[in-house]
Design a protein around this motif. Structure first.
Motif, PDB file in Angstrom:
ATOM      1  N   TYR A 143       1.019  -1.543  -0.244  1.00 39.88           N
ATOM      2  CA  TYR A 143       0.533  -0.170  -0.174  1.00 39.88           C
ATOM      3  C   TYR A 143       1.222   1.063  -0.561  1.00 39.88           C
ATOM      4  N   LYS A 144       1.599   1.553   1.024  1.00 35.62           N
ATOM      5  CA  LYS A 144       2.743   2.133   0.884  1.00 35.62           C
ATOM      6  C   LYS A 144       3.655   2.616  -0.390  1.00 35.62           C
ATOM      7  N   TYR A 145       4.707   0.890  -1.396  1.00 37.41           N
ATOM      8  CA  TYR A 145       4.485   2.278  -2.353  1.00 37.41           C
ATOM      9  C   TYR A 145       3.890   2.035  -3.992  1.00 37.41           C
ATOM     10  N   VAL A 146       2.567   1.399  -3.337  1.00 38.01           N
ATOM     11  CA  VAL A 146       1.615   1.951  -5.024  1.00 38.01           C
ATOM     12  C   VAL A 146       0.721   3.520  -4.368  1.00 38.01           C
ATOM     13  N   TYR A 147       0.826   3.852  -2.644  1.00 40.68           N
ATOM     14  CA  TYR A 147       0.697   5.679  -2.880  1.00 40.68           C
ATOM     15  C   TYR A 147       1.606   6.425  -2.803  1.00 40.68           C
ATOM     16  N   LEU A 148       3.112   5.783  -2.807  1.00 39.60           N
ATOM     17  CA  LEU A 148       4.056   6.587  -3.677  1.00 39.60           C
ATOM     18  C   LEU A 148       4.563   6.967  -5.219  1.00 39.60           C
ATOM     19  N   GLU A 149       3.967   5.357  -5.460  1.00 43.16           N
ATOM     20  CA  GLU A 149       4.242   5.982  -6.575  1.00 43.16           C
ATOM     21  C   GLU A 149       3.428   6.737  -7.669  1.00 43.16           C
ATOM     22  N   GLU A 150       1.821   6.853  -6.564  1.00 41.21           N
ATOM     23  CA  GLU A 150       0.083   7.890  -7.428  1.00 41.21           C
ATOM     24  C   GLU A 150       0.278   8.968  -7.347  1.00 41.21           C
ATOM     25  N   LEU A 151       1.149   9.142  -5.852  1.00 39.06           N
ATOM     26  CA  LEU A 151       1.692  10.075  -5.792  1.00 39.06           C
ATOM     27  C   LEU A 151       2.821  11.281  -6.009  1.00 39.06           C
ATOM     28  N   LEU A 152       3.065  10.693  -7.051  1.00 46.88           N
ATOM     29  CA  LEU A 152       4.283  11.107  -8.164  1.00 46.88           C
ATOM     30  C   LEU A 152       3.659  11.030  -9.356  1.00 46.88           C
ATOM     31  N   GLN A 153       2.156  10.608  -9.226  1.00 44.67           N
ATOM     32  CA  GLN A 153       1.619  10.962 -10.418  1.00 44.67           C
ATOM     33  C   GLN A 153       2.258   9.888 -11.622  1.00 44.67           C
ATOM     34  N   ASN A 154       2.806   8.671 -11.039  1.00 44.80           N
ATOM     35  CA  ASN A 154       3.108   7.620 -11.781  1.00 44.80           C
ATOM     36  C   ASN A 154       2.553   6.222 -11.429  1.00 44.80           C
ATOM     37  N   VAL A 155       0.798   6.765 -12.652  1.00 45.56           N
ATOM     38  CA  VAL A 155       0.052   5.452 -12.945  1.00 45.56           C
ATOM     39  C   VAL A 155       0.583   4.559 -13.379  1.00 45.56           C
ATOM     40  N   PRO A 156       1.129   4.781 -14.407  1.00 47.10           N
ATOM     41  CA  PRO A 156       2.060   2.974 -14.946  1.00 47.10           C
ATOM     42  C   PRO A 156       3.065   2.394 -14.008  1.00 47.10           C
ATOM     43  N   GLY A 157       3.211   3.695 -13.269  1.00 43.86           N
ATOM     44  CA  GLY A 157       4.660   2.566 -12.084  1.00 43.86           C
ATOM     45  C   GLY A 157       4.121   1.854 -11.085  1.00 43.86           C
ATOM     46  N   ALA A 158       2.479   2.967 -10.457  1.00 44.20           N
ATOM     47  CA  ALA A 158       1.488   2.288  -9.806  1.00 44.20           C
ATOM     48  C   ALA A 158       0.784   0.732 -10.292  1.00 44.20           C
ATOM     49  N   ALA A 177      -8.816  -2.206  -4.001  1.00 46.31           N
ATOM     50  CA  ALA A 177      -7.934  -0.950  -3.878  1.00 46.31           C
ATOM     51  C   ALA A 177      -7.604  -1.178  -5.732  1.00 46.31           C
ATOM     52  N   TYR A 178      -6.758  -2.492  -6.518  1.00 48.39           N
ATOM     53  CA  TYR A 178      -6.509  -2.186  -7.769  1.00 48.39           C
ATOM     54  C   TYR A 178      -7.751  -1.791  -8.424  1.00 48.39           C
ATOM     55  N   ILE A 179      -8.983  -1.476  -7.999  1.00 50.78           N
ATOM     56  CA  ILE A 179     -10.220  -1.541  -8.913  1.00 50.78           C
ATOM     57  C   ILE A 179     -10.618  -0.260  -8.837  1.00 50.78           C
ATOM     58  N   LYS A 180     -10.802   0.398  -8.038  1.00 43.99           N
ATOM     59  CA  LYS A 180     -10.539   1.778  -7.122  1.00 43.99           C
ATOM     60  C   LYS A 180      -9.498   2.474  -7.952  1.00 43.99           C
ATOM     61  N   LEU A 181      -8.056   2.275  -7.785  1.00 39.76           N
ATOM     62  CA  LEU A 181      -7.325   2.451  -9.029  1.00 39.76           C
ATOM     63  C   LEU A 181      -7.823   2.965 -10.611  1.00 39.76           C
ATOM     64  N   GLU A 182      -8.143   1.850 -10.916  1.00 42.48           N
ATOM     65  CA  GLU A 182      -8.745   1.920 -12.076  1.00 42.48           C
ATOM     66  C   GLU A 182      -9.911   3.014 -12.302  1.00 42.48           C
ATOM     67  N   GLN A 183     -10.661   2.699 -11.814  1.00 43.61           N
ATOM     68  CA  GLN A 183     -11.817   3.769 -11.406  1.00 43.61           C
ATOM     69  C   GLN A 183     -11.452   4.998 -11.628  1.00 43.61           C
ATOM     70  N   ARG A 184     -10.694   5.718 -10.303  1.00 45.44           N
ATOM     71  CA  ARG A 184     -10.220   7.448 -10.240  1.00 45.44           C
ATOM     72  C   ARG A 184      -9.485   7.952 -11.705  1.00 45.44           C
ATOM     73  N   TYR A 185      -8.818   6.836 -12.618  1.00 46.63           N
ATOM     74  CA  TYR A 185      -8.761   7.211 -14.157  1.00 46.63           C
ATOM     75  C   TYR A 185      -9.451   6.573 -14.941  1.00 46.63           C
ATOM     76  N   ASN A 186     -10.438   6.328 -14.642  1.00 47.81           N
ATOM     77  CA  ASN A 186     -11.884   6.190 -15.302  1.00 47.81           C
ATOM     78  C   ASN A 186     -10.601   4.856 -16.550  1.00 47.81           C
ATOM     79  N   GLU A 187     -10.407   4.237 -16.090  1.00 46.82           N
ATOM     80  CA  GLU A 187     -10.393   3.010 -16.841  1.00 46.82           C
ATOM     81  C   GLU A 187     -11.353   1.305 -16.526  1.00 46.82           C
TER      82      GLU A 187
END
Length: 736
Positions: A143-158, A177-187
């Motif tokens: 979770y910390k790792y994914v949050y870091l990547e998304e915080l840096l706007q690195n969506v492909p990295g996340a 959490a993975y599904i919500k990530l895709e929903q936040r970016y309308n994927e």
């Protein structure tokens, strides 16, 4: 204190100055010593700074040498180096700590947090990469790792981090959490593919339901139906699998309801309920009931409610199979459903199924035989057999099955211990309705021979009486009285039968046999019935003779009163004379003899007086007074009034306690006159003086009794004379 006991407190009085709990707490707070605080150290130049840092490092190194396994010491050391902006030294300390305990989650998190505070993002990424590689089952690191990547706007990295995480098949929160990530970016398509991978790894009903709701919310209804249908195909038609997939059926039906596809929803509900036992589908039935209440018609709603009630009864019976009240309710429910089907004009097949359900319930109910041999356990149970037999006779018209039910019930009851008369009587009446009188008589005859009982005799007699078999009724009464000769009601009913048949000689003979019994349950009822019979027949002499016999036996005050009133009241003429007077519509009456009634009252009074029964004498005088007020003259009323007692209050000394005790007693004038003439004269004069004083001072002559009646309308008065020995008051026959 020396022997181990508590010291003895000599003065237990409260202290002059009281100390409250608040004062105690305040004193304790004030007397606390201040905590030690290290003195603040100010660094003036770099030389002092280097000296300070060297001293602190020596302290930390010493402490970690002493407690090498304590992660807390390592963290303090590394964080101190980071606070001095010595990131290289801090990394060195963290790395040394990881060599000691590489699986410490707190150590990895503090290490990455230090790098992020120092804005060393790449170092933090490397650390997270090392951490999740070493500890892939620790969700917090991912979770910390994914949050870091998304915080840096690195969506492909996340997304790449999530893909690495999903290979380890984590729990549902990670997938969500993975599904919500895709929903936040309308994927949405990516989210749908993640759902598909999720159900492939963990094909549980809740996952299918979430996927279906996701497709419905994004507006792809065909895809949502496809998801639910795929789920149902996956679980199959097996009962265990259908039970597991109840949530899928429920969600599928609710989706169709929201889309106003009510028939689709109803088919889904029925499909699931038809493959599940009633005891395992309570929640689904509740949802189906709610659906039918909102969108169904009357017939479907009733069927749904019936199903829900069946589940409720089955649940209660699974806990206690011998709860016969539930069995009664269950059977009535099924019978009511059968009646509703008939009223609606259902097909023969549906009616047969309903009848089969009723029979199944009754068969299961009667199979729950009560334990033990006590009748109280069988009282409710036996009515299940009776209801079952009546159902077969009245509803299905299956008479042979009803007969078999009665026979099975009769053979099941332990008649040597106890029996049920209602079972035998209903069995016999069933055979009577089938026009088989011989079998009905055999049944009741067997019952009386096997286990004679009062209710059996009464039921058999009533049956024969309804059939107008009077000779059989007479024989049954004879058997009844042989079984229980002390039963007064049996003698009375037998005599009433002969009276209805106008065989009066047999009636008198039966009454004579009855009153001649040594023991009777309630003999007064039998005597009263005998006397009433003679009175109705107009035989005053015979009734008078019966009263004389009864008085000789008991001499009760009620007998004397009834005897006297009998002599005063008119009765019908004898039956022989009535038959000659055919022209008269009404029966002629013979008037009573008032003088004979007074003689009976007088005899009763003297008899009760000889027995010393004072309260009974007062009761007799009350009735006698009422009789004279209705039929007698003023002199007769005065005579009876003079016979009433006065209430005397006497004082005596109790032998046990030695205290004066007051007692109330009724003193009759004739008793006092006979026992103590002097005292009677004194009481007579005292009573006359008391009455004269109350009437205004006029002089009153001594009376023959204790009371006087000056006029016909004068009301009796109560006089009280207080003296040293007694208090005297008049009791005027209840006119207090």
């Amino acid at each position: 204190m020396q022997d181990g006991r508590a010291p003895r407190i000599k003065n237990r009085a409260p202290a002059a100055i009281q100390v409250t709990a608040e004062q105690l707490l305040r004193d304790a707070q004030e007397r606390q010593e201040s905590q030690f605080r290290a003195p603040k150290q100010r660094v003036e130049d770099y030389e002092e700074l280097h000296e300070y840092r060297g001293r602190k490092r020596e302290e930390f190194e010493k402490r970690i040498r002493q407690t090498r396994g304590s992660i807390k010491e390592w963290l303090q050391y590394a964080n101190w180096e980071a606070s001095q902006s010595e990131y290289a030294r801090s990394r060195s300390v963290f790395e040394r700590a990881l060599d000691v305990d590489p699986r410490s989650i707190q150590l990895w998190l503090s290490y990455t947090e230090m790098e992020l505070k120092g804005r060393n993002v790449q170092h933090a990424r490397n650390l997270f990469d090392r951490a999740v590689t070493l500890l892939p089952r620790v969700d917090q690191l991912w979770y910390k790792y994914v949050y870091l990547e998304e915080l840096l706007q690195n969506v492909p990295g996340a997304r790449q981090v999530f893909e690495r995480w999903m290979q380890w098949e984590p729990d549902d929160k990670a997938w969500q959490a993975y599904i919500k990530l895709e929903q936040r970016y309308n994927e949405m398509d990516r989210a749908s593919s993640i759902y598909e991978r999720w159900v492939g790894i963990r094909p549980e009903p809740r996952v299918w339901v979430k996927w279906g709701k996701f497709e419905e919310e994004r507006g792809r209804l065909d895809k949502a139906r496809e998801v639910f249908q795929t789920a149902l195909e996956f679980f199959g038609d097996d009962e265990e699998q259908v039970e597991k997939a109840q949530a899928v059926f429920n969600a599928f039906a609710k989706m169709e309801t929201r889309l106003k596809e009510y028939e689709r929803a109803r088919v889904i509900y029925k499909f699931a309920l038809s493959r599940l036992p009633r005891s395992k589908s309570a929640a689904l039935y509740a949802a189906f009931t709610k659906f039918e209440k909102q969108h169904g018609v009357r017939s479907t709603l009733e069927n749904t409610v019936l199903g829900k009630r069946r589940i409720q009864y089955e649940d209660e019976l699974s806990q206690d199979g011998r709860n016969y009240d539930v069995w009664f309710d269950y059977s009535r429910l099924e019978e009511g459903a059968l009646q509703d089907l008939r009223e609606e004009g259902a097909s023969a097949d549906e009616e047969e199924k309903a009848i089969a359900r009723v029979r199944e319930v009754y068969e299961r109910a009667v199979g729950q035989v009560p334990p033990g041999g006590e009748k109280r356990h069988w009282r409710r149970y036996i009515f299940l057999w009776l209801n079952y037999a009546l159902f077969e006779e009245m509803e299905t018209k299956d008479y042979s099955r009803a007969r078999q039910i009665y026979q099975t019930a009769v053979s099941l009851v332990p008649h040597k211990v106890f029996t049920f008369a209602k079972l035998w009587i209903m069995y016999a009446r069933f055979e009577v309705r089938r026009l088989d009188l011989v079998t009905a008589r055999k049944i009741l005859g067997t019952a009386i021979g096997m286990c004679p009982k009062e209710a059996l005799f009464k039921g058999y007699i009533q049956l024969m009486f309804d059939l107008r078999e009077f000779d059989a009724v007479r024989k049954l009464y004879e058997k009844y009285l042989e079984f229980d000769p002390s039963n007064s009601s049996a003698w009375i009913k037998y005599a009433e039968l002969e009276t209805q048949l106008e065989d009066f000689a047999r009636t008198r003979a039966i009454f004579e046999l009855g009153v001649a019994q040594a023991q009777l349950s309630m003999p007064e009822l039998l005597w009263k019935a005998y006397i009433d019979f003679e009175t109705e027949e107009g035989e005053r002499e015979k009734a008078r003779a019966l009263y004389e016999r009864l008085i000789a036996l008991s001499g009760h005050v009620k007998v004397w009163i009834a005897y006297a009133l009998f002599e005063s009241e008119p009765i019908a003429v004898p039956r022989a004379d009535r038959e000659e007077e055919e022209d008269d519509d009404e029966v002629a009456m013979v008037e009573g003899d008032l003088d004979l009634a007074r003689q009976v009252f007088q005899r009763g009074y003297h008899d009760l007086k000889s027995k010393g029964l004072k309260s009974e004498r007062v009761a007799l005088l009350e009735v006698w007074k009422t009789f004279e007020e209705k039929n007698g003259s003023q002199d007769e009323i005065t005579k009876v009034q003079a016979m009433f007692p006065i209430v005397s209050r006497k004082r005596r000394v109790d032998d046990e306690s030695g205290q004066a005790v007051e007692e109330w007693d009724m003193v009759f004038a004739d008793d006092e006159r006979e026992s103590n003439p002097t005292t009677f004269k004194f009481l007579q004069m005292a009573h006359a003086w008391s009455q004269a004083k109350k009437t205004g001072g006029a002089t009153a002559a001594p009376l023959s009794g204790f009371t006087a009646a000056t006029t016909a309308s004068a009301a009796p008065t109560k006089a009280t004379e207080d003296g040293d020995g007694s208090d005297v008051g008049s009791s005027q026959g209840g006119d207090d």
